[in-house]
Structure formats: C-alpha cells, structure tokens
Write an enzyme that holds these catalytic residues in place. Structure first.
Site, mmCIF file in Angstrom:
data_model
loop_
_atom_site.group_PDB
_atom_site.id
_atom_site.type_symbol
_atom_site.label_atom_id
_atom_site.label_comp_id
_atom_site.label_asym_id
_atom_site.label_seq_id
_atom_site.Cartn_x
_atom_site.Cartn_y
_atom_site.Cartn_z
ATOM 1 N N THR A 1 16.687 30.092 49.992
ATOM 2 C CA THR A 1 15.756 30.737 48.855
ATOM 3 C C THR A 1 15.191 32.030 48.992
ATOM 4 O OG1 THR A 1 14.158 29.893 47.365
ATOM 5 C CG2 THR A 1 13.802 29.266 49.634
ATOM 6 N N SER B 1 8.575 24.699 48.729
ATOM 7 C CA SER B 1 10.043 24.149 48.090
ATOM 8 C C SER B 1 9.770 22.603 48.043
ATOM 9 C CB SER B 1 10.850 24.587 49.225
ATOM 10 O OG SER B 1 12.041 23.781 48.947
ATOM 11 N N LEU B 2 10.300 21.933 46.982
ATOM 12 C CA LEU B 2 10.699 20.682 46.955
ATOM 13 C C LEU B 2 11.980 20.153 47.354
ATOM 14 C CD1 LEU B 2 8.653 20.007 43.539
ATOM 15 C CD2 LEU B 2 7.925 19.790 45.841
ATOM 16 N N TYR C 1 9.140 26.560 39.840
ATOM 17 C CA TYR C 1 8.501 25.511 39.452
ATOM 18 C C TYR C 1 7.250 25.133 40.345
ATOM 19 C CZ TYR C 1 10.972 24.098 43.739
ATOM 20 O OH TYR C 1 11.397 24.010 45.182
ATOM 21 N N LYS D 1 19.234 35.138 49.593
ATOM 22 C CA LYS D 1 20.349 34.809 48.904
ATOM 23 C C LYS D 1 21.474 36.060 48.946
ATOM 24 C CE LYS D 1 18.403 31.274 45.863
ATOM 25 N NZ LYS D 1 18.144 30.572 44.644
HETATM 26 P P1 NAP Z 1 15.345 37.604 44.912
HETATM 27 O O1 NAP Z 1 16.934 37.535 45.329
HETATM 28 O O2 NAP Z 1 14.286 38.088 45.948
HETATM 29 O O3 NAP Z 1 15.151 38.402 43.404
HETATM 30 C C1 NAP Z 1 14.115 38.613 42.989
HETATM 31 C C2 NAP Z 1 14.198 39.183 41.507
HETATM 32 O O4 NAP Z 1 12.867 39.516 40.959
HETATM 33 C C3 NAP Z 1 14.876 40.625 41.797
HETATM 34 O O5 NAP Z 1 15.531 40.917 40.609
HETATM 35 C C4 NAP Z 1 13.733 41.485 41.698
HETATM 36 O O6 NAP Z 1 13.804 42.710 41.357
HETATM 37 C C5 NAP Z 1 12.751 40.759 40.966
HETATM 38 N N1 NAP Z 1 11.190 40.496 41.092
HETATM 39 C C6 NAP Z 1 10.770 40.505 42.295
HETATM 40 N N2 NAP Z 1 9.469 40.822 42.234
HETATM 41 C C7 NAP Z 1 9.062 41.122 40.892
HETATM 42 C C8 NAP Z 1 7.628 41.528 40.271
HETATM 43 N N3 NAP Z 1 6.738 41.641 40.829
HETATM 44 N N4 NAP Z 1 7.978 41.901 38.928
HETATM 45 C C9 NAP Z 1 9.146 42.075 38.530
HETATM 46 N N5 NAP Z 1 10.260 41.796 38.895
HETATM 47 C C10 NAP Z 1 10.177 41.331 40.292
HETATM 48 O O7 NAP Z 1 14.818 36.312 44.670
HETATM 49 P P2 NAP Z 1 15.727 34.771 44.126
HETATM 50 O O8 NAP Z 1 16.157 33.879 45.466
HETATM 51 O O9 NAP Z 1 16.619 35.348 43.196
HETATM 52 O O10 NAP Z 1 14.556 33.841 43.603
HETATM 53 C C11 NAP Z 1 13.799 34.101 42.447
HETATM 54 C C12 NAP Z 1 13.066 33.119 41.939
HETATM 55 O O11 NAP Z 1 13.746 31.973 41.454
HETATM 56 C C13 NAP Z 1 11.878 32.428 42.963
HETATM 57 O O12 NAP Z 1 10.689 32.048 42.622
HETATM 58 C C14 NAP Z 1 12.793 31.266 43.258
HETATM 59 O O13 NAP Z 1 11.843 30.210 43.876
HETATM 60 C C15 NAP Z 1 13.205 30.646 41.956
HETATM 61 N N6 NAP Z 1 14.620 29.938 41.777
HETATM 62 C C16 NAP Z 1 14.515 28.647 41.460
HETATM 63 C C17 NAP Z 1 15.413 27.864 41.627
HETATM 64 C C18 NAP Z 1 15.390 26.418 40.920
HETATM 65 O O14 NAP Z 1 16.215 25.409 41.219
HETATM 66 N N7 NAP Z 1 14.314 26.085 40.110
HETATM 67 C C19 NAP Z 1 16.697 28.265 42.146
HETATM 68 C C20 NAP Z 1 16.853 29.344 42.668
HETATM 69 C C21 NAP Z 1 15.828 30.204 42.467
HETATM 70 P P3 NAP Z 1 14.041 44.148 42.004
HETATM 71 O O15 NAP Z 1 15.669 43.924 41.994
HETATM 72 O O16 NAP Z 1 13.672 45.227 41.185
HETATM 73 O O17 NAP Z 1 13.527 43.951 43.427
#
Ligand code: NAP
Length: 341
Positions: free
Chosen positions: A88, A41-42, A291, A92
């Site tokens: 994160t 995380s940054l 990222y 969430k």
């Molecule tokens: P989360 O609540 O755990 O949700 C993960 C999602 O991805 C769910 O829809 C899950 O599907 C799916 N998933 C997980 N593993 C998978 C796989 N191997 N193949 C296909 N689908 C998969 O996670 P989150 O907090 O939303 O975060 C998701 C990503 O977004 C992370 O990498 C996070 O770092 C990134 N993010 C970045 C920012 C930014 O500011 N750049 C902000 C927020 C999040 P199921 O429902 O089937 O489990």
C-alpha cells in the site's frame, strides 16, 4: 503449538530477526501488507478471515515499512517462506522496479499492489483448500529441504483496477464503460491502476487530475490510443489531463459523472477534501478510495451536495479477494471476507 494470533505491526528490524521474533506465533505468518502508514489497514481482517474459511494454516500481518526500507524488506520475502504480500501507500510504484517479474496487470499500469513468491522448486505451492497444521508443516518441511529461498522469484501483480471496477458495480449498480470519470491522484500507484481499468473498459470520458501535472500528462499520452474513437456527443475531448486547482476542475465537472479520490487525503481526520465541496453537484457519484471508521471530508461534501458517495471498503474487499486468488490459485471466500469487515 498453542494458537497465537497476530494483530501487531512488524517492522524491517523484525524481518531481520524473524525466526526469533515469531517463534511463538502459530499459525506462522506467511502473508502481509507493507505500508507507511499501515496501522489503519483492514487487510489483515479480511485476509485472515479468508484463510480461516479455507482452512489454510497461516496468518497475514501488518508491516510498517518506510519508503526507503522497501528495497531491504523485499529480499526477506524470498528467504522467509512467504507466500506473498500486498503493498500500500507509498510502495506501489517503487515496487514496480524491484520485483523479478511482472504480470500484465502490473506491467501495463506501472504499479504493483500484490506480490506472489514463486518458489524455485516446482514441488511446492501452497495448496488450495489445504487443511490443518499437520499438512502445512509437512509441506513446509518439504519446501525447506529443496530451496534456500534465494532463487525464489517475486512476481508483481495489480488487483486495484479490477477491484475498483467491481466496487463501482457493487456500490452504484453501474459499469465503468457508461461513465465519464475524473480521477484525482491519477499519478499515484492506485490512480494509475484505476485509469488503466477505465481505459480498458472503454469508459465514456476520462479526466486525469494530479498535483504533479507532468505525471497526469504522461499517463494521458499512454492512454490516448484507447480514447481515439468518438463516443460522447459534442466537442468535449474524451481524454484530458487537468491540474489540481479549482478552476481547472470546475471546467471539467459539467461533463463528469464519477469523481474518484486516489490521493491519501482523508486518511487523517484533519485532511481537507481533495476537491472543494462547492464544485460537487447532485448528479455526481463520488468514490473515495480512502476508508476508515469515520466519514472523510470528501464523503461529507458529497452528501451535503446531494450526490451519491461511497468509501473504499468495497474496493478493499474486492482487490483483497483478487490478491487471495492470485496467491492460492482458487476463488476467494468473499462472503467470509466481507463478513470480517
Ligand atoms: P501513492 O502511490 O503514494 O500516490 C499518491 C497520489 O496522491 C499521487 O498522485 C500524489 O500526487 C497524490 N497526493 C499525495 N498527497 C497529496 C496531497 N496532499 N494533495 C494532493 N495530492 C496528493 O499512493 P497510493 O498507494 O496510490 O494510495 C493512494 C490512496 O488510495 C491511499 O489512501 C490508499 O490507502 C488508498 N487505496 C485504497 C484502496 C482500497 O482498497 N480502498 C486500494 C488502494 C489504495 P503526486 O504525484 O503529485 O505526488
């Protein structure tokens, strides 16, 4: 006290023994990010740059909190004089049911990425622009005298949707309302926030893709009222849920402009792209919420297809700036935060 910056990762065990663990840390840690994984995380970089720019005398740190530890970790925020935290992956959605109150931004999408601690005493809030350690210590003393912390409330917010909207504008000079969007990972905390933002912006078309299809179907039902009006010419439905398989995605992609990865695929170097590279075309715009220092398989695939692509750094910046504003009731010093990236 000598200044001692934190770059470490803390754990639940550290929160349990916080006073001793952080005895030599100055300024004190009163903000952070909870996640698993969290080392990548940054957020500390941008938030600490923001704090320094505003002369707010505290630090922001990483906390490696596992999924089954969140319920134990959150009460420490009430007691330990924290201002707030970011959440994160994977917290969430779980946090949605574990905070005391929800802001509308979190309530509507069922996902919390920012917690602010509302103190039980009205006499103390971290003051915007507050400068210097002396002032900070004065306030801390006043605060400790009036509140044990157990009555403090955790308020859940979500800044991901708005951060995403701003990132799309910055990266591609285009507004969501003009786009036909496919979200992969729409059932996760981030995917849901982005889907709600697309609905609120009245985007042209929205396709929700998720590994667990029930979650995408349920979200589509919630969002259906937003898509009842006709905007797109032709017979294509404005809102659809689709399975995470090649043929289902192929069927949709002719009528999609923006493809969003909201899964964690890409966080590890060895991860494959969430969408097969052969499905991407030059007219697509690809936004990867992930990222990192190197390009994800999805961003490489977009480049090879001649499509425009961007990783999640700009979203990180904007959602982080919105969290900062939530905590301190002031505009975030976004240029200082951007420079830290
Ligand atoms: P989360 O609540 O755990 O949700 C993960 C999602 O991805 C769910 O829809 C899950 O599907 C799916 N998933 C997980 N593993 C998978 C796989 N191997 N193949 C296909 N689908 C998969 O996670 P989150 O907090 O939303 O975060 C998701 C990503 O977004 C992370 O990498 C996070 O770092 C990134 N993010 C970045 C920012 C930014 O500011 N750049 C902000 C927020 C999040 P199921 O429902 O089937 O489990």
């Amino acid at each position: 006290m000598k200044e001692m910056q934190t770059t470490e990762r803390y754990t639940l065990a550290d929160l349990e023994n916080w006073t001793a663990i952080t005895r030599d840390i100055n300024p004190t840690i009163r903000l952070g990010v909870f996640g698993d994984p969290v080392a990548h995380s940054l957020s500390p970089q941008i938030q600490n740059a923001g704090l320094r720019a505003c002369e707010i005398n505290m630090q922001y740190a990483r906390f490696h909190i596992r999924a089954n530890e969140l319920r134990s970790a959150l009460p420490f925020l009430r007691r330990l004089d924290f201002v707030g935290v970011n959440l994160t992956v994977p917290h969430k959605i779980a946090a949605f049911g574990q905070v005391d109150e929800l802001d509308e931004s979190a309530k509507r999408c069922g996902s919390v990425n920012t917690i602010k601690i509302k103190t039980s005493s009205c006499s103390y809030r971290p003051v915007a622009g507050e400068a210097g350690a002396a002032k900070e210590n004065e306030n801390r003393t006043a605060h400790s005298a009036v509140a044990t912390g157990d009555d403090n409330k955790l308020i859940g917010f979500n800044t991901d949707g708005d951060g995403f909207l701003r990132a799309i504008r910055t990266e591609f000079s285009i507004d969501l309302r003009d786009l036909r969007v496919m979200i992969i990972g729409a059932g996760g905390g981030t995917g849901r926030a982005i889907a709600w933002q697309c609905a609120l912006e009245n985007c042209e078309r929205l396709v929700l893709v998720n590994r667990t299809s029930e979650k995408a179907n349920a979200l589509a039902e919630q969002l259906r009222p937003f898509f009842s009006g006709a905007r797109v010419l032709g017979p294509t439905s404005r809102l659809q849920a689709a399975g995470l398989d090649e043929s289902a995605m192929r069927t949709q992609l002719g009528d999609i402009d923006l493809i969003v990865n909201a899964t964690p695929l890409g966080m590890n170097q060895s991860d494959h792209s969430p969408i097969p590279a052969r499905l991407l075309a030059p007219h697509h715009i690809v936004f990867d919420c992930v990222y990192g220092s190197s390009k994800t398989a999805l961003i490489r695939a977009a480049e090879e297809a001649g499509a425009r692509g961007a990783n999640g750094l700009s979203m990180l910046l904007h959602q982080g700036a919105l969290s900062f504003s939530t905590w301190f009731n002031r505009e975030a010093p976004i240029e200082a935060m951007r420079a830290a990236l």
